[in-house]
Structure formats: structure tokens, C-alpha cells
Scaffold this motif. Structure first.
Motif, PDB file in Angstrom:
ATOM      1  N   ALA A   1       0.724  -0.842  -0.022  1.00 28.53           N
ATOM      2  CA  ALA A   1      -0.097   0.115  -0.110  1.00 28.53           C
ATOM      3  C   ALA A   1       0.523   1.610  -0.315  1.00 28.53           C
ATOM      4  N   HIS A   2       2.184   1.127   0.697  1.00 31.99           N
ATOM      5  CA  HIS A   2       2.923   2.186   0.715  1.00 31.99           C
ATOM      6  C   HIS A   2       3.970   2.723  -1.219  1.00 31.99           C
ATOM      7  N   TYR A   3       4.286   1.314  -0.984  1.00 30.72           N
ATOM      8  CA  TYR A   3       5.011   1.152  -2.414  1.00 30.72           C
ATOM      9  C   TYR A   3       4.615   1.167  -3.189  1.00 30.72           C
ATOM     10  N   GLY A   4       3.779   0.917  -3.476  1.00 26.68           N
ATOM     11  CA  GLY A   4       3.267   0.570  -5.091  1.00 26.68           C
ATOM     12  C   GLY A   4       2.066  -0.994  -5.023  1.00 26.68           C
ATOM     13  N   PRO A   5       1.295  -0.934  -5.877  1.00 25.51           N
ATOM     14  CA  PRO A   5       1.183  -2.611  -6.261  1.00 25.51           C
ATOM     15  C   PRO A   5       1.937  -3.581  -6.985  1.00 25.51           C
ATOM     16  N   GLU A   6       2.899  -2.750  -8.002  1.00 25.07           N
ATOM     17  CA  GLU A   6       3.769  -3.817  -8.326  1.00 25.07           C
ATOM     18  C   GLU A   6       4.961  -4.302  -8.093  1.00 25.07           C
ATOM     19  N   LEU A   7       4.871  -3.324  -6.875  1.00 25.29           N
ATOM     20  CA  LEU A   7       5.830  -4.584  -5.112  1.00 25.29           C
ATOM     21  C   LEU A   7       5.605  -5.985  -4.505  1.00 25.29           C
ATOM     22  N   LEU A   8       3.964  -6.260  -5.316  1.00 33.11           N
ATOM     23  CA  LEU A   8       3.198  -7.155  -4.713  1.00 33.11           C
ATOM     24  C   LEU A   8       3.855  -8.310  -5.968  1.00 33.11           C
ATOM     25  N   GLY A   9       4.637  -8.336  -6.879  1.00 30.11           N
ATOM     26  CA  GLY A   9       4.541  -9.239  -7.865  1.00 30.11           C
ATOM     27  C   GLY A   9       5.995  -9.371  -7.955  1.00 30.11           C
ATOM     28  N   GLN A  10       6.711  -8.736  -6.816  1.00 28.44           N
ATOM     29  CA  GLN A  10       8.170  -8.516  -7.317  1.00 28.44           C
ATOM     30  C   GLN A  10       8.877  -9.206  -5.131  1.00 28.44           C
ATOM     31  N   SER A  11       8.095  -9.309  -4.643  1.00 28.90           N
ATOM     32  CA  SER A  11       8.010  -9.943  -3.329  1.00 28.90           C
ATOM     33  C   SER A  11       7.661 -11.542  -2.380  1.00 28.90           C
ATOM     34  N   ALA A  12       8.154 -11.767  -1.852  1.00 31.15           N
ATOM     35  CA  ALA A  12       7.228 -13.078  -1.100  1.00 31.15           C
ATOM     36  C   ALA A  12       8.024 -13.170   0.388  1.00 31.15           C
ATOM     37  N   ASN A  13       7.187 -14.205   1.097  1.00 28.02           N
ATOM     38  CA  ASN A  13       6.902 -14.326   2.769  1.00 28.02           C
ATOM     39  C   ASN A  13       7.598 -15.574   2.529  1.00 28.02           C
ATOM     40  N   CYS A  14       8.298 -15.500   3.862  1.00 33.09           N
ATOM     41  CA  CYS A  14       8.094 -16.947   4.137  1.00 33.09           C
ATOM     42  C   CYS A  14       7.854 -17.111   5.871  1.00 33.09           C
ATOM     43  N   VAL A  15       7.414 -18.052   5.606  1.00 42.13           N
ATOM     44  CA  VAL A  15       6.730 -18.397   6.304  1.00 42.13           C
ATOM     45  C   VAL A  15       6.810 -19.616   7.063  1.00 42.13           C
ATOM     46  N   VAL A  16       6.628 -20.132   8.902  1.00 43.44           N
ATOM     47  CA  VAL A  16       7.495 -21.479   9.489  1.00 43.44           C
ATOM     48  C   VAL A  16       5.604 -21.853   9.405  1.00 43.44           C
ATOM     49  N   VAL A  17       6.256 -23.412   9.028  1.00 43.12           N
ATOM     50  CA  VAL A  17       4.679 -23.934   9.634  1.00 43.12           C
ATOM     51  C   VAL A  17       5.479 -25.250  10.547  1.00 43.12           C
ATOM     52  N   ALA A  18       4.900 -26.042  10.859  1.00 47.12           N
ATOM     53  CA  ALA A  18       4.690 -27.250  12.209  1.00 47.12           C
ATOM     54  C   ALA A  18       3.771 -28.378  11.206  1.00 47.12           C
ATOM     55  N   ALA A  19       4.686 -29.378  11.411  1.00 50.32           N
ATOM     56  CA  ALA A  19       4.087 -30.504  10.867  1.00 50.32           C
ATOM     57  C   ALA A  19       4.160 -31.680  11.686  1.00 50.32           C
ATOM     58  N   LYS A  20       2.715 -31.742  12.050  1.00 54.16           N
ATOM     59  CA  LYS A  20       3.237 -33.550  12.730  1.00 54.16           C
ATOM     60  C   LYS A  20       2.438 -34.743  12.556  1.00 54.16           C
ATOM     61  N   ARG A  21       2.669 -35.541  13.332  1.00 58.86           N
ATOM     62  CA  ARG A  21       2.790 -37.484  12.617  1.00 58.86           C
ATOM     63  C   ARG A  21       3.625 -37.672  13.611  1.00 58.86           C
ATOM     64  N   GLY A  22       2.580 -38.715  14.273  1.00 59.07           N
ATOM     65  CA  GLY A  22       3.335 -40.022  15.323  1.00 59.07           C
ATOM     66  C   GLY A  22       3.371 -39.107  16.396  1.00 59.07           C
ATOM     67  N   GLY A  23       3.052 -38.089  17.042  1.00 56.66           N
ATOM     68  CA  GLY A  23       3.409 -37.424  17.966  1.00 56.66           C
ATOM     69  C   GLY A  23       4.785 -36.426  18.124  1.00 56.66           C
ATOM     70  N   GLU A  24       5.652 -36.420  16.742  1.00 58.05           N
ATOM     71  CA  GLU A  24       6.700 -36.226  16.601  1.00 58.05           C
ATOM     72  C   GLU A  24       6.743 -33.947  15.295  1.00 58.05           C
ATOM     73  N   THR A  25       6.768 -33.197  16.121  1.00 56.94           N
ATOM     74  CA  THR A  25       6.677 -32.274  15.141  1.00 56.94           C
ATOM     75  C   THR A  25       8.302 -31.978  14.571  1.00 56.94           C
ATOM     76  N   THR A  26       8.068 -31.209  13.032  1.00 52.80           N
ATOM     77  CA  THR A  26       8.984 -30.822  12.851  1.00 52.80           C
ATOM     78  C   THR A  26       8.793 -29.907  11.421  1.00 52.80           C
TER      79      THR A  26
END
Length: 190
Positions: free
Chosen positions: A60-85
């Protein structure tokens, strides 16, 4: 080298800005610099206002063209058999991560969710709203949507809410533990 991204004429080599980076990101950049083949000269840093670190406010501040040139890094938690990765996912900012489909299957988990903010911050040593794929814990997989790897330049967090890193998309696909994952990002209907 100058990245042709928006209003960032003040971008400087990240290796010259180590004091502005969080400890894990600075160490990773320093390590890239020691390994000339890693492309450390491709990584730029630009100082930005921490109040607009979140993608929507930034665009919103720098302009909508930056949306196509940016990426988000998100941390996820994967669970299986009582273990989390824990893992990180890097996707274009214009879409969202297919957590319950592609990520769950790729990580062989029964259930996947976004990691709690406190956990992500503590284990990465980075600030919420600034988590970046550069400097993640060495044992975490980094799932990269191929669309990010194909971008000429990508704007991502710098480890803190103040500042952004800019590098070619192919750089992120070469990071340790990076895995290209088709369908990782789901584009929201316009």
C-alpha cells in the motif's frame, strides 16, 4: 549491482550492512561472502520503515507493482506420530501456502499448521514480520515455490521488521535445504 525494484535506490550489498541484520541473518550473509560461489554479491539490503513491514502495508505504501516482486517466508509445524517438524515455505506474496495439501503431503505429516509466532521467533532468532529464508536453522527444510525461483529479483524480509533483502529468485532456490515444490503457492482468485 542494482536491483530494479521499486523505490529502492538506496539498496546496498547486504555484506556491507551486517550491523543492520539480526544475528542469524548476518552470520548467513557472512558465510555466503566466504563462499564466493554462493552469490553473496547478489544479496542487497534496503532500510525500510518497520511500521510497514507486513506485505499489505508495504505494498500500500510503495505501490502494487511490488506485490509481484515480493515473497513471504512462513514457518510451518508438521505433526506426525507425536513428533513435530518445523519447515519454512517461501511463496510469492500474491498467493497463499497450500498448508493442508501440498505442504502436508511433501513433509509426510498428518497435520500441518502455521507455527506459533513465539516459536518461530525464538527458533529463528528473527522478528515476526521479518522472517527470511537467509539464516534459517540448518536442519529446517526450505520449501520454495518455483514461481519465486523464476523471479528476476525478489523482495523478502531481512530478519527484522526494519529492512528488506533483495536477491534474484534463483538465489533462494540455491540456499541450503531448499527444495522446489510445485503447487506450494495457491493464487487467490482476483
Amino acid at each position: 549491482m542494482r536491483a530494479p525494484i521499486g523505490p529502492f535506490e538506496q539498496a546496498r550489498p547486504a555484506a556491507d550492512c551486517l550491523a543492520d541484520l539480526t544475528r542469524p541473518v548476518a552470520e548467513a550473509v557472512r558465510g555466503l561472502h566466504a563462499d564466493d560461489a554462493a552469490g553473496a554479491d547478489e544479496v542487497l539490503y534496503v532500510d525500510t520503515d518497520p511500521a510497514i513491514a507486513d506485505t499489505a502495508a508495504f505494498v500500500a505504501h510503495y505501490g502494487p507493482e511490488l506485490l509481484g516482486q515480493s515473497a513471504n517466508c512462513v514457518v510451518v509445524a508438521a505433526k506426525r506420530g507425536g513428533e513435530t517438524t518445523l519447515a519454512a515455505c517461501l511463496v510469492p506474496s500474491a498467493g497463499r501456502i497450500d498448508v493442508n495439501g501440498v505442504v502436508r503431503r511433501h513433509l509426510g505429516a498428518r497435520k500441518v499448521s502455521f507455527a506459533p509466532m513465539a516459536t518461530a521467533v525464538e527458533l529463528t532468532g528473527m522478528e515476526h514480520g521479518g522472517i527470511t529464508p537467509v539464516g534459517l536453522p540448518a536442519d529446517w527444510p526450505l520449501l520454495v515455490d518455483p514461481a519465486v525461483a523464476d523471479m528476476p529479483y525478489v523482495l523478502v524480509g531481512s530478519g527484522s521488521r526494519r529492512g528488506k533483502l533483495i536477491a534474484p529468485g534463483a538465489f533462494f532456490a540455491r540456499l541450503p535445504r531448499a527444495e522446489p515444490v510445485e503447487g506450494l503457492c495457491v493464487q487467490d482468485p482476483a
